[in-house]
Design a protein around this motif. Structure first.
Motif, PDB file in Angstrom:
ATOM      1  N   SER A 109      12.472  27.258   3.642  1.00 52.82           N
ATOM      2  CA  SER A 109      12.416  28.692   3.335  1.00 52.82           C
ATOM      3  C   SER A 109      13.399  29.078   2.228  1.00 52.82           C
ATOM      4  O   SER A 109      13.136  29.985   1.444  1.00 52.82           O
ATOM      5  N   GLU A 110      14.557  28.409   2.180  1.00 51.54           N
ATOM      6  CA  GLU A 110      15.565  28.669   1.143  1.00 51.54           C
ATOM      7  C   GLU A 110      16.058  27.322   0.608  1.00 51.54           C
ATOM      8  O   GLU A 110      17.153  26.863   0.937  1.00 51.54           O
ATOM      9  N   PRO A 111      15.248  26.666  -0.213  1.00 51.24           N
ATOM     10  CA  PRO A 111      15.531  25.265  -0.543  1.00 51.24           C
ATOM     11  C   PRO A 111      16.788  25.040  -1.372  1.00 51.24           C
ATOM     12  O   PRO A 111      17.479  24.038  -1.178  1.00 51.24           O
ATOM     13  N   TRP A 112      17.119  25.924  -2.290  1.00 56.38           N
ATOM     14  CA  TRP A 112      18.184  25.620  -3.239  1.00 56.38           C
ATOM     15  C   TRP A 112      19.578  25.945  -2.701  1.00 56.38           C
ATOM     16  O   TRP A 112      20.483  25.121  -2.775  1.00 56.38           O
ATOM     17  N   TYR A 131      23.700  16.333   8.732  1.00 60.62           N
ATOM     18  CA  TYR A 131      23.022  16.264   7.439  1.00 60.62           C
ATOM     19  C   TYR A 131      21.987  17.389   7.309  1.00 60.62           C
ATOM     20  O   TYR A 131      21.944  18.075   6.283  1.00 60.62           O
ATOM     21  N   LEU A 132      21.183  17.577   8.349  1.00 60.35           N
ATOM     22  CA  LEU A 132      20.192  18.652   8.316  1.00 60.35           C
ATOM     23  C   LEU A 132      20.858  20.017   8.370  1.00 60.35           C
ATOM     24  O   LEU A 132      20.383  20.981   7.748  1.00 60.35           O
ATOM     25  N   ASN A 133      21.954  20.120   9.126  1.00 62.64           N
ATOM     26  CA  ASN A 133      22.665  21.392   9.208  1.00 62.64           C
ATOM     27  C   ASN A 133      23.212  21.793   7.836  1.00 62.64           C
ATOM     28  O   ASN A 133      23.127  22.954   7.420  1.00 62.64           O
ATOM     29  N   THR A 134      23.751  20.813   7.118  1.00 59.73           N
ATOM     30  CA  THR A 134      24.261  21.083   5.773  1.00 59.73           C
ATOM     31  C   THR A 134      23.123  21.479   4.837  1.00 59.73           C
ATOM     32  O   THR A 134      23.255  22.412   4.033  1.00 59.73           O
ATOM     33  N   LEU A 135      22.001  20.787   4.953  1.00 58.21           N
ATOM     34  CA  LEU A 135      20.844  21.101   4.102  1.00 58.21           C
ATOM     35  C   LEU A 135      20.331  22.508   4.371  1.00 58.21           C
ATOM     36  O   LEU A 135      20.029  23.263   3.434  1.00 58.21           O
ATOM     37  N   SER A 136      20.231  22.900   5.638  1.00 57.98           N
ATOM     38  CA  SER A 136      19.697  24.225   5.964  1.00 57.98           C
ATOM     39  C   SER A 136      20.683  25.329   5.608  1.00 57.98           C
ATOM     40  O   SER A 136      20.290  26.394   5.132  1.00 57.98           O
ATOM     41  N   ASP A 137      21.971  25.098   5.824  1.00 56.53           N
ATOM     42  CA  ASP A 137      22.974  26.126   5.536  1.00 56.53           C
ATOM     43  C   ASP A 137      23.256  26.265   4.043  1.00 56.53           C
ATOM     44  O   ASP A 137      23.402  27.379   3.534  1.00 56.53           O
ATOM     45  N   GLY A 183      22.567  30.028   4.301  1.00 56.45           N
ATOM     46  CA  GLY A 183      23.927  30.542   4.286  1.00 56.45           C
ATOM     47  C   GLY A 183      24.847  29.796   5.233  1.00 56.45           C
ATOM     48  O   GLY A 183      24.433  29.346   6.309  1.00 56.45           O
ATOM     49  N   ALA A 184      26.090  29.672   4.839  1.00 60.82           N
ATOM     50  CA  ALA A 184      27.082  28.966   5.648  1.00 60.82           C
ATOM     51  C   ALA A 184      27.175  29.564   7.050  1.00 60.82           C
ATOM     52  O   ALA A 184      27.287  30.780   7.217  1.00 60.82           O
ATOM     53  N   GLY A 185      27.116  28.692   8.061  1.00 60.58           N
ATOM     54  CA  GLY A 185      27.271  29.126   9.444  1.00 60.58           C
ATOM     55  C   GLY A 185      26.107  29.918  10.012  1.00 60.58           C
ATOM     56  O   GLY A 185      26.231  30.521  11.072  1.00 60.58           O
ATOM     57  N   SER A 186      24.953  29.887   9.336  1.00 61.92           N
ATOM     58  CA  SER A 186      23.852  30.776   9.729  1.00 61.92           C
ATOM     59  C   SER A 186      22.848  30.148  10.684  1.00 61.92           C
ATOM     60  O   SER A 186      21.923  30.824  11.136  1.00 61.92           O
ATOM     61  N   PHE A 187      22.993  28.862  11.016  1.00 61.65           N
ATOM     62  CA  PHE A 187      21.951  28.187  11.790  1.00 61.65           C
ATOM     63  C   PHE A 187      21.649  28.894  13.102  1.00 61.65           C
ATOM     64  O   PHE A 187      20.482  29.095  13.461  1.00 61.65           O
ATOM     65  N   ASN A 188      22.665  29.291  13.850  1.00 62.27           N
ATOM     66  CA  ASN A 188      22.448  29.872  15.167  1.00 62.27           C
ATOM     67  C   ASN A 188      21.774  31.234  15.102  1.00 62.27           C
ATOM     68  O   ASN A 188      21.210  31.705  16.093  1.00 62.27           O
ATOM     69  N   VAL A 189      21.835  31.873  13.953  1.00 63.25           N
ATOM     70  CA  VAL A 189      21.144  33.154  13.760  1.00 63.25           C
ATOM     71  C   VAL A 189      19.728  32.922  13.255  1.00 63.25           C
ATOM     72  O   VAL A 189      18.759  33.481  13.775  1.00 63.25           O
ATOM     73  N   GLU A 190      19.586  32.064  12.257  1.00 72.61           N
ATOM     74  CA  GLU A 190      18.283  31.841  11.639  1.00 72.61           C
ATOM     75  C   GLU A 190      17.307  31.110  12.556  1.00 72.61           C
ATOM     76  O   GLU A 190      16.093  31.220  12.381  1.00 72.61           O
ATOM     77  N   ILE A 191      17.801  30.383  13.554  1.00 69.24           N
ATOM     78  CA  ILE A 191      16.898  29.631  14.425  1.00 69.24           C
ATOM     79  C   ILE A 191      15.981  30.555  15.225  1.00 69.24           C
ATOM     80  O   ILE A 191      14.911  30.146  15.679  1.00 69.24           O
ATOM     81  N   GLU A 192      16.378  31.827  15.384  1.00 72.99           N
ATOM     82  CA  GLU A 192      15.538  32.757  16.139  1.00 72.99           C
ATOM     83  C   GLU A 192      14.160  32.931  15.506  1.00 72.99           C
ATOM     84  O   GLU A 192      13.183  33.213  16.199  1.00 72.99           O
ATOM     85  N   LYS A 193      14.074  32.724  14.208  1.00 70.34           N
ATOM     86  CA  LYS A 193      12.780  32.849  13.524  1.00 70.34           C
ATOM     87  C   LYS A 193      11.864  31.671  13.831  1.00 70.34           C
ATOM     88  O   LYS A 193      10.652  31.751  13.619  1.00 70.34           O
TER      89      LYS A 193
END
Length: 628
Positions: A292-295, A326-332, A299-309
């Motif tokens: 959804s936001e490849p580049w 590794y995936l957490n860094t890629l998504s954040d 956002g830093a620290g956003s995984f626990n919020v964005e996972i709701e989607k």
């Protein structure tokens, strides 16, 4: 003077590592207040020594490839993340690890200082294992700081951590080096080598007690690869040695499988589930976020919020991270952050290897002066780092401050020894001294403006929020609730004063204010207006958090503003459509008006479908049924 500063730096690093590890790995913000102070002192000593020309400043370039990620992550927190207060926390995790690596690799050059550092880390790992043994055989529910072990981990050892996998990470990081020390001849007495053999056996037993499947797999693969790194062997001998080591480790795993029912069950579950059940859900969500936001990431620290989607129906866990660094860094942080971080790590590895090769060819290798820099021990440190890196595929160890420090210190021992002793001071280079002075100013600002306020605010907020959540689960009488809510309101107000940008603290203050209306029902409207102000402040800071909209809806209902409240609950539902809590609050809101009670019954049915164990939702369902 340089020797004194080196000892002081090593002492501060070890004190910080022991303190943070023995306090649940730094999970609690109260711990991190002290940790940040120790980091600040550690850095200040280094920078003052650099300004005076006593200590080196650049670290010989080993740290430079990692600096772009630190700068990028800082910018990500400022301009990308939707949850800035969590973004700062995530950035601080990375910054603290980078800081330890920089200073330790740059300044800890004397053999005796480096030996003291690794012995201190060995001792910490041994103490952690002993605590794990106590926990496994004498008091399975015990945790540090008076905490109680989570039910899901009872029967597994976590030592000073709250999570068994975290203990496994510390042990597999240092186990190869402990094994290597037993084989170093000519540098250590037989007594020291036997002590190291005992330590290696102890750490291996502790790793077994963690019942960490990821830890076991990582150490087996890493130790199996060890012979491949022995440069003086022929290629055939390397692969033959790797096959022998790997076969021995597989045989040991089979013996453990047959001998231990707990190990038997864990491996059977692994086979039955073809790996994992919960973690792949998180991994798929992280990949979806990355797409959804490849580049630049979500956002830093956003995984626990964005996972709701991306939360699937029936998934009720509340993960903070993706259980894959590794995936957490890629998504954040997106592709840019991923390449900067792991590309920087790869570049640092290349820098260290090249220096080591040049040192060997020049005949200046430090193995001649210290056992900690012997080729076997340095290779073992690399094997431990490799095992740690492998376990990052299934865990979030860089989010545990003690583990971040430990891996940075291990990497510094490996990288620093390859730099020789010719860069001990800055000499007359005024530009380097000015740079060190500028870094000291930046350090003071980071500690005083970002780190300490963040952790002090979280320290004020964290415990009281746990208390009111536990109170709600127990469904206590109003009289019993009063002191808990009163303390919580005061604590949350203090948290917002310390760090006004802490959106969660504003939301919690709104929550506690709404709860206080049960104690003073005659002031419900006034308290509702106050709760509304706090909730709107939280939403202004982080509009993507569904809980904040629930707090606003509750505050508006308290004032009789039902239409506006409905809009808030609808927004919460949009942000978290698979959360039972979103549907429960919508149902409660709809139950307040006779015209919408049928809708409330439908909403509460959905809430219970998503979480059949929600006792509060079940009570509302029964209330609605009785009313009909």
């Amino acid at each position: 003077m340089a020797a004194l500063l080196e000892w002081l730096l090593a002492g501060l690093l070890l004190a910080n590592l022991w303190w943070t590890t023995l306090c649940l790995g730094g999970y609690r913000p109260e711990t991190m207040v002290v940790t940040v102070v120790l980091h600040g002192l550690f850095s200040a000593v280094f920078l003052l020594g650099a300004i005076a020309g006593i200590l080196g400043f650049s670290g010989g370039g080993a740290v430079l490839p990692l600096v772009p990620f630190a700068v990028y992550a800082f910018a990500n927190v400022l301009w990308v993340t939707p949850v800035q207060w969590l973004g700062w926390q995530d950035w601080l995790y990375w910054a603290q690890s980078l800081l330890v690596f920089w200073v330790a690799s740059c300044c800890l050059r004397r053999a005796i200082v480096r030996e003291t550092l690794i012995v201190g880390m060995f001792t910490l790992a041994g103490v952690s294992t002993v605590l794990g043994i106590y926990q496994r055989y004498l008091n399975p529910e015990w945790l540090m700081l008076g905490r109680v072990q989570a039910e899901q981990f009872v029967g597994r050892s976590s030592g000073p951590f709250g999570i068994p996998n975290s203990l496994a990470a510390l042990l597999l990081l240092l186990l190869p080096a402990a094994l290597a020390v037993t084989m170093v001849r000519g540098k250590l007495s037989r007594g020291w080598r036997w002590a190291s053999a005992f330590l290696a056996a102890l750490l291996g037993f502790g790793l077994f007690l963690t019942i960490s499947r990821g830890g076991w797999i990582s150490i087996v693969l890493a130790l199996g690869c060890w012979p491949l790194f022995v440069s003086r062997w022929t290629l055939g001998k390397r692969f033959g040695g790797a096959a022998i080591v790997f076969a021995a480790l597989v045989a040991a795993t089979f013996v453990a499988y047959q001998a231990s029912p707990r190990v038997h069950d864990r491996i059977d579950i692994l086979i039955r589930d073809r790996g994992e059940v919960v973690r792949p859900i998180l991994w798929r969500a992280a990949l979806a976020m990355a797409r959804s936001e490849p580049w630049f990431g979500t956002g830093a620290g956003s995984f626990n919020v964005e996972i709701e989607k991306y939360r699937p129906e029936g998934f009720r866990d509340d993960p903070q991270w993706a259980h894959n660094e590794y995936l957490n860094t890629l998504s954040d942080y997106g592709v840019v952050g991923f390449v900067l971080l792991f590309g920087g790590v790869a570049s640092t590895v290349v820098v260290v290897i090249r220096r080591r090769s040049r040192g060997r060819s020049a005949g200046g290798e430090e193995a001649e002066t210290s056992w900690v820099d012997a080729p076997l021990v340095r290779t073992a440190l690399g094997v431990g780092l490799l095992a740690f890196a492998m376990q990052l595929f299934v865990d979030f160890h860089f989010k545990i401050p003690a583990l971040g420090m430990a891996v940075a210190a291990s990497a510094a021992l490996l990288a620093g020894g390859s730099q020789g002793r010719g860069q001990a001071g800055l000499g007359p280079d005024i530009r380097a001294r000015v740079a060190a002075g500028a870094a000291l100013v930046i350090l003071v600002l980071l500690v005083g403006v970002i780190a300490l306020p963040h952790y002090r605010s979280e320290a004020a907020r964290y415990g009281p929020r746990r208390d009111i959540d536990a109170m709600a689960l127990r469904n206590e009488a109003l009289g019993t609730q009063r002191p808990v809510v009163e303390r919580a309101r005061a604590a949350f107000a203090r948290a917002t004063e310390i760090e006004p940008s802490n959106a969660q603290a504003w939301s919690d203050l709104s929550y506690a204010t709404a709860l206080w209306s049960h104690q003073e029902s005659e002031r419900s409207g006034t308290l509702g207006a106050e709760a509304e102000t706090h909730a709107r402040r939280a939403i202004a800071l982080a509009p993507e958090v569904f809980e904040f909209h629930i707090r606003l809806g509750v505050a508006l209902d308290m004032q009789g503003r039902y239409v506006e409240a409905g809009e808030s609950f609808t927004e919460a539902l949009r942000l978290a459509p698979m959360r039972s809590l979103s549907w429960y609050h919508l149902a409660f809101h709809q139950s307040l008006q006779p015209a919408t009670r049928k809708l409330a019954a439908s909403a509460i049915a959905t809430s219970l479908r998503l979480d059949p164990g929600n006792a509060t939702a079940e009570a509302l369902r029964q209330q609605l049924s009785a009313g009909n």
